[in-house]
Design an enzyme around this catalytic site. Structure first.
Site, PDB file in Angstrom:
ATOM      1  N   LYS A 175       0.874  -1.158  -0.004  1.00 42.52           N
ATOM      2  CA  LYS A 175       0.045   0.135  -0.101  1.00 42.52           C
ATOM      3  C   LYS A 175       0.993   1.368   0.071  1.00 42.52           C
ATOM      4  O   LYS A 175       1.891   1.295   0.469  1.00 42.52           O
ATOM      5  CB  LYS A 175      -0.705  -0.034   1.200  1.00 42.52           C
ATOM      6  CG  LYS A 175      -1.694  -1.290   1.527  1.00 42.52           C
ATOM      7  CD  LYS A 175      -2.798  -1.244   0.327  1.00 42.52           C
ATOM      8  CE  LYS A 175      -3.705  -2.485   0.731  1.00 42.52           C
ATOM      9  NZ  LYS A 175      -5.014  -2.764  -0.381  1.00 42.52           N
ATOM     10  N   HIS A 294      -6.461 -13.502  -7.632  1.00 36.47           N
ATOM     11  CA  HIS A 294      -7.323 -12.525  -7.244  1.00 36.47           C
ATOM     12  C   HIS A 294      -8.724 -12.496  -7.604  1.00 36.47           C
ATOM     13  O   HIS A 294      -8.998 -12.478  -8.738  1.00 36.47           O
ATOM     14  CB  HIS A 294      -6.665 -11.059  -7.193  1.00 36.47           C
ATOM     15  CG  HIS A 294      -7.526  -9.936  -6.178  1.00 36.47           C
ATOM     16  ND1 HIS A 294      -8.849  -9.590  -6.448  1.00 36.47           N
ATOM     17  CD2 HIS A 294      -6.911  -9.347  -5.032  1.00 36.47           C
ATOM     18  CE1 HIS A 294      -8.780  -8.713  -5.210  1.00 36.47           C
ATOM     19  NE2 HIS A 294      -7.778  -8.671  -4.542  1.00 36.47           N
TER      20      HIS A 294
END
Length: 457
Positions: A175, A294
């Site tokens: 992140k 994902h």
């Protein structure tokens, strides 16, 4: 117009809407071991009988159309049609029913999840007779399972490649997911892996944007994991997202990852598509790459309770299409997920044989024969205080993935990774000593924090 060619409206073939249940509702049908079985949650329009609605689903997802056609006589309809063979009410819902449909195996192309979904859910969800429709589960027969390669490697081969046994694997999503340069991104990867994580990860929408082109990211991440490996003596990995706008570009990225010598790549299997995913899975098996999956976009498909496709079906499809990991919710984090239902599709991902268990949402017994298993990934709003629950719920064959739960540590990325590794090791040791993680979890973390300033911070 001559008398010989003149046609009057009252003469000739009369088309008309037929009742599907006359042909496609067969309550006496005995299912075959080779049938693909589907459980649909059906919400008919007012005035439409459940038998007609269930038969309509069977017809429109197999051989049927709205009327009788001349070419019906040129094939064996009885051999190829789908059949609604049982209907039951949904407890607590007046207007909802579970319709069970059996499809002959010959309706489907071998080894093609794309074709299977195109047939079963491709057109019927827009059907007028239905107010809503949800595919709750599929039974894939062994005869069809054996036409798929499935996961490139599977759980045991992955553990052997990584030389990691007896505990869940630890990961972290870097992140902020967008905006970092490739060099700063690689720095964060190094710090997390050096701190004790097994994996770091590209987020689902990190592809090849102007601020960080894919080739630069791949190079800096490979440098980071090799440096971390040299310093820790452990095998490390970073999920390099190979998802791209074309299959050719996706393959190019996977080839470059292999040339760098990294152990794992990643794909967004729903947005990328099943055909692309299966192609990438085949490449990964042939070239020794693990494949992380994902599920970006899944909630668009599976979140509504009465319309769409349940995630357990998407999970089964992924196991067939191919992937060594897939995100599977957390039960305890920021994303939606009930424990019993989640444990149901986690077992469907990992186990060779799963028995019918309606309390966990499993409508059919599923035999995967020799298809390798998939590691479920717990990810989304989790941190060290969730570690005891995650270890208990998911067990050793899982990946526990902390994004903000690692990078949000007050001392930085590496201490955040240390805190996660210490918490995991403490929970695994306590479990192996016979302690109750559900009851004593917080005490276990507090005890471990006495010996780890990073965990205590």
């Amino acid at each position: 117009m001559s008398p010989q060619t003149e046609t009057k409206a009252s003469v000739g073939f009369k088309a008309g809407v037929k009742e599907y249940k006359l042909t496609y509702y067969t309550p006496d049908y005995e299912t075959k071991d080779t049938d693909i079985l589907a459980a649909f949650r059906v919400t008919p329009q007012p005035g439409v009988p459940p038998e007609e609605a269930g038969a309509a689903v069977a017809a429109e997802s197999s051989t049927g159309t709205w009327t009788t056609v001349w070419t019906d006589g040129l094939t064996s309809l009885d051999r190829y049609k789908g059949r609604c063979y049982h209907i039951e009410p949904v407890p607590g819902e007046e207007s909802q029913f579970i319709a069970y449909v059996a499809y002959p195996l010959d309706l489907f192309e071998e080894g093609s999840v794309t074709n299977m979904f195109t047939s079963i859910v491709g057109n019927v969800f827009g059907f007028k007779a239905l107010r809503a429709l949800r595919l709750e589960d599929l039974r894939i027969p062994p005869a069809y399972v054996k036409t798929f390669q499935g996961p490139p490697h599977g759980i045991q081969v992955e553990r052997d490649k990584l030389n990691k046994y007896g505990r869940p694997l630890l990961g972290c999503t870097i992140k902020p997911k967008l905006g970092l340069s490739a060099k700063n991104y690689g720095r964060a990867v190094y710090e997390c892996l050096r701190g004790g994580l097994d994996f770091t990860k590209d987020d689902e929408n990190v592809n090849s944007q102007p601020f960080m082109r894919w080739r630069d990211r791949f190079v800096f991440c490979a440098e980071a994991l090799y440096k971390a490996q040299a310093e820790t003596g452990e095998i490390k990995g970073h999920y390099l997202n190979a998802t791209a706008g074309t299959c050719e570009e996706m393959n190019k990225r996977a080839v470059f990852a292999r040339e760098l010598g990294v152990p794992i790549v990643m794909h967004d299997y729903l947005t990328g598509g099943f055909t692309a995913n299966t192609s990438l899975a085949h490449y990964c098996r042939d070239n020794g790459l693990l494949l992380h999956i994902h599920r970006a976009m899944h909630a668009v498909i599976d979140r509504q309770k009465n319309h769409g496709i349940h995630f357990r079906v998407l999970a089964k499809a992924l196991r067939m299409s191919g992937g060594d990991h897939i995100h599977a919710g957390t039960v305890v984090g920021k994303l939606e997920g009930e424990r019993d239902i989640t444990s149901g599709f986690v077992d469907l991902l990992r186990d060779d044989f799963v028995k019918k268990d309606r309390s966990r949402g499993i409508y059919f017994t599923q035999d995967w024969v020799s298809l390798p298993g998939v590691l479920p990934v717990a990810s989304g709003g989790i941190h060290v205080w969730h570690m005891p629950a995650l270890t208990e719920i998911f067990g050793d064959d899982s990946v526990l993935q902390f994004g903000g739960g690692t990078l949000g540590h007050p001392w930085g990325n590496a201490p955040g990774a240390v805190a996660n590794r210490v918490a995991l090791e403490a929970c695994v040791q306590a479990r192996n000593e016979g302690r109750d993680l559900a009851r004593e979890g917080n005490d276990i973390i507090r005890e471990a924090s006495k010996w780890s300033p990073e965990l205590a911070a």
